[in-house]
Enzyme design. Structure first.
Site, mmCIF file in Angstrom:
data_model
loop_
_atom_site.group_PDB
_atom_site.id
_atom_site.type_symbol
_atom_site.label_atom_id
_atom_site.label_comp_id
_atom_site.label_asym_id
_atom_site.label_seq_id
_atom_site.Cartn_x
_atom_site.Cartn_y
_atom_site.Cartn_z
ATOM 1 N N ASP A 9 0.855 -1.199 0.000
ATOM 2 C CA ASP A 9 0.000 0.000 0.000
ATOM 3 C C ASP A 9 0.889 1.247 0.000
ATOM 4 O OD1 ASP A 9 -3.129 0.710 1.572
ATOM 5 O OD2 ASP A 9 -1.695 2.194 0.834
ATOM 6 N N ASP A 103 -3.732 2.101 -5.328
ATOM 7 C CA ASP A 103 -2.408 2.088 -4.674
ATOM 8 C C ASP A 103 -2.179 0.852 -3.816
ATOM 9 O OD1 ASP A 103 -3.930 2.605 -2.358
ATOM 10 O OD2 ASP A 103 -2.358 3.885 -1.523
ATOM 11 N N GLU A 104 -2.899 -0.222 -4.110
ATOM 12 C CA GLU A 104 -2.903 -1.343 -3.178
ATOM 13 C C GLU A 104 -2.959 -2.676 -3.938
ATOM 14 O OE1 GLU A 104 -6.171 -2.556 0.184
ATOM 15 O OE2 GLU A 104 -6.463 -0.827 -1.083
HETATM 16 P P1 TTP Z 1 -5.436 4.969 0.859
HETATM 17 O O1 TTP Z 1 -4.354 3.956 0.592
HETATM 18 O O2 TTP Z 1 -6.559 4.593 1.728
HETATM 19 O O3 TTP Z 1 -4.784 6.272 1.505
HETATM 20 P P2 TTP Z 1 -3.377 6.939 1.270
HETATM 21 O O4 TTP Z 1 -2.531 6.161 0.310
HETATM 22 O O5 TTP Z 1 -3.587 8.369 0.892
HETATM 23 O O6 TTP Z 1 -2.755 6.936 2.721
HETATM 24 P P3 TTP Z 1 -2.123 5.704 3.537
HETATM 25 O O7 TTP Z 1 -0.699 6.113 3.794
HETATM 26 O O8 TTP Z 1 -2.916 5.621 4.793
HETATM 27 O O9 TTP Z 1 -2.229 4.483 2.663
HETATM 28 O O10 TTP Z 1 -6.035 5.477 -0.500
HETATM 29 C C1 TTP Z 1 -5.262 5.642 -1.697
HETATM 30 C C2 TTP Z 1 -5.700 6.884 -2.433
HETATM 31 O O11 TTP Z 1 -7.087 6.812 -2.742
HETATM 32 C C3 TTP Z 1 -5.510 8.157 -1.636
HETATM 33 O O12 TTP Z 1 -4.211 8.706 -1.785
HETATM 34 C C4 TTP Z 1 -6.583 9.053 -2.186
HETATM 35 C C5 TTP Z 1 -7.681 8.110 -2.634
HETATM 36 N N1 TTP Z 1 -8.797 8.123 -1.652
HETATM 37 C C6 TTP Z 1 -9.878 8.977 -1.877
HETATM 38 O O13 TTP Z 1 -9.919 9.686 -2.884
HETATM 39 N N2 TTP Z 1 -10.899 9.013 -0.947
HETATM 40 C C7 TTP Z 1 -10.877 8.258 0.198
HETATM 41 O O14 TTP Z 1 -11.810 8.338 1.023
HETATM 42 C C8 TTP Z 1 -9.762 7.380 0.410
HETATM 43 C C9 TTP Z 1 -9.694 6.529 1.665
HETATM 44 C C10 TTP Z 1 -8.754 7.355 -0.535
HETATM 45 MG MG MG Z 2 -2.248 4.098 0.526
#
Ligand code: TTP
Ligand code: MG
Length: 351
Positions: A9, A103-104
């Site tokens: 992630d 991103d996962e």
């Molecule tokens: P995530 O992997 O949930 O968040 P992140 O990568 O920003 O942070 P983390 O370090 O906790 O992993 O989500 C990936 C992307 O998806 C995030 O950068 C933006 C988008 N996203 C949204 O647009 N709305 C949301 O509610 C979430 C959770 C994510």
């Molecule tokens: Mg992320």
């Protein structure tokens, strides 16, 4: 033998890309999302998280918490490009990769020769060299625990959950950390004194049925006991059948939305039946009046085209949706297919 699952992630994905593309944002509290009164935070840099800013929070609240936060509206095309670059690289290195979001991904590394930790370190290093981004990696023997592990010491983290760690890690965990349990359900459980997984252990599975419906309840019950048989599906979402429409009038009426989704389900299922396909995953898509949108998926542990089972999955998934604004578009997709004839053919061969 236990499987070895790696969950990958990217840290603060959209915000990190912005910080790389615009060095002036580095080490600053950066918030990606519209800053109007109706704006919603997509994500924010870890510098902004120190102030309590989180994804899905309204821009108004984010501004109050972090008055010096820099708002940028974001560039989805660019994020998709970076995402594609990373996942093409990962797919070239590993045989069993399931991309679950922008991103996962899960990677089944059971058959790899290197140790799991070495693989994780190499992967983190390669992605960082290639893009400048940091990622967090979780390792465990199933998907649920691998995902929990990747979240454990973000950002730039690496964490392993072994069988013997289950009591110390799972029991004290707040129930909101259980992937698949929504905020509303957690609140209801909190109201009757259930805060941690250990609290939940005191109840039989049937107790969860009334909160989640039987399908979800079984899955969640298994998860909190460290059981998750879901496999890493390489072709996840590659093929799907779906229907979506913008409603003639925006609505908050759940019954209307549910009725539309049910009609879609009937039509999609018929289309699958004609092609002898069975599916495993159902996804509901909702777009609000203000254009914020989200999807919610549920995957069965087996392939089916049975309408009754799909209805139950649809209803359970729908019940967990928190629709707090007027809805302008609804969509439904079935994905993750298996060819029914092929399966029958296989069965015949094995008799
Ligand atoms: P995530 O992997 O949930 O968040 P992140 O990568 O920003 O942070 P983390 O370090 O906790 O992993 O989500 C990936 C992307 O998806 C995030 O950068 C933006 C988008 N996203 C949204 O647009 N709305 C949301 O509610 C979430 C959770 C994510
Ligand atoms: Mg992320």
């Amino acid at each position: 033998m236990d499987r070895q699952i790696l969950h990958f992630d990217i840290d603060a994905f959209f915000a990190s890309v912005e910080q790389l593309d615009h060095p002036e944002y580095q080490n600053k509290p950066l918030i990606v999302g519209g800053d109007s009164d109706r704006g919603v935070v997509a994500t924010c840099s870890y510098e902004a998280r120190k102030f309590g800013v989180r994804s899905a929070m309204s821009a108004v609240v984010a501004k109050k918490l972090c008055p010096n936060g820099i708002f940028v509206s974001g560039n989805m095309k660019r994020y998709q490009e970076v995402s594609r670059q990373i996942f093409e690289f990962i797919k070239s290195k590993f045989d069993h990769v399931e991309i679950v979001s922008i991103d996962e991904a899960y990677i089944d590394i059971t058959e790899c020769n290197q140790s799991a930790i070495e693989i994780a370190m190499d992967l983190k290093r390669s992605v960082n060299q290639m893009t400048g981004l940091t990622v967090s990696v979780g390792l465990s023997y199933n998907k649920f625990l691998a995902k929990l592990a990747s979240d454990w010491n973000k950002p730039d983290g690496i964490f392993v959950i072994k069988r013997e760690d289950i009591p110390s890690i799972l029991l004290p965990l707040p129930i909101i950390r259980i992937h698949g349990l929504g905020k509303k359900t957690c609140e209801k459980l909190n109201n009757i004194g259930i805060f941690t997984i250990e609290d939940l252990y005191q109840y039989p599975q049937s107790f969860l049925n009334e909160f989640l419906g039987e399908l979800y309840a079984t899955e969640i019950y298994h998860r909190i006991h460290g059981i998750d048989h879901r496999t890493v599906e390489e072709h996840h979402d590659r093929k799907s059948y779906g229907k979506e429409t913008t409603l003639q009038e925006d609505t908050t009426d759940r019954e209307i939305i549910k009725g539309i989704l049910d009609q879609y389900l009937i039509r999609i299922r018929e289309a699958l039946e004609k092609r002898s396909l069975m599916a495993k995953t159902i996804t509901i898509k909702i777009k609000y009046q203000d254009f914020e949108q989200f999807t919610r998926s549920y995957s069965l542990e087996y392939y089916t085209n049975n309408l009754k089972i799909w209805r139950e999955a649809l209803n359970s998934t729908f019940e967990l949706l928190e629709l707090d604004k007027p809805v302008r578009l609804v969509g439904l997709t079935l994905s993750n297919f298996e060819d029914q004839d092929y399966k029958q053919f296989n069965l015949l061969e094995s008799i």
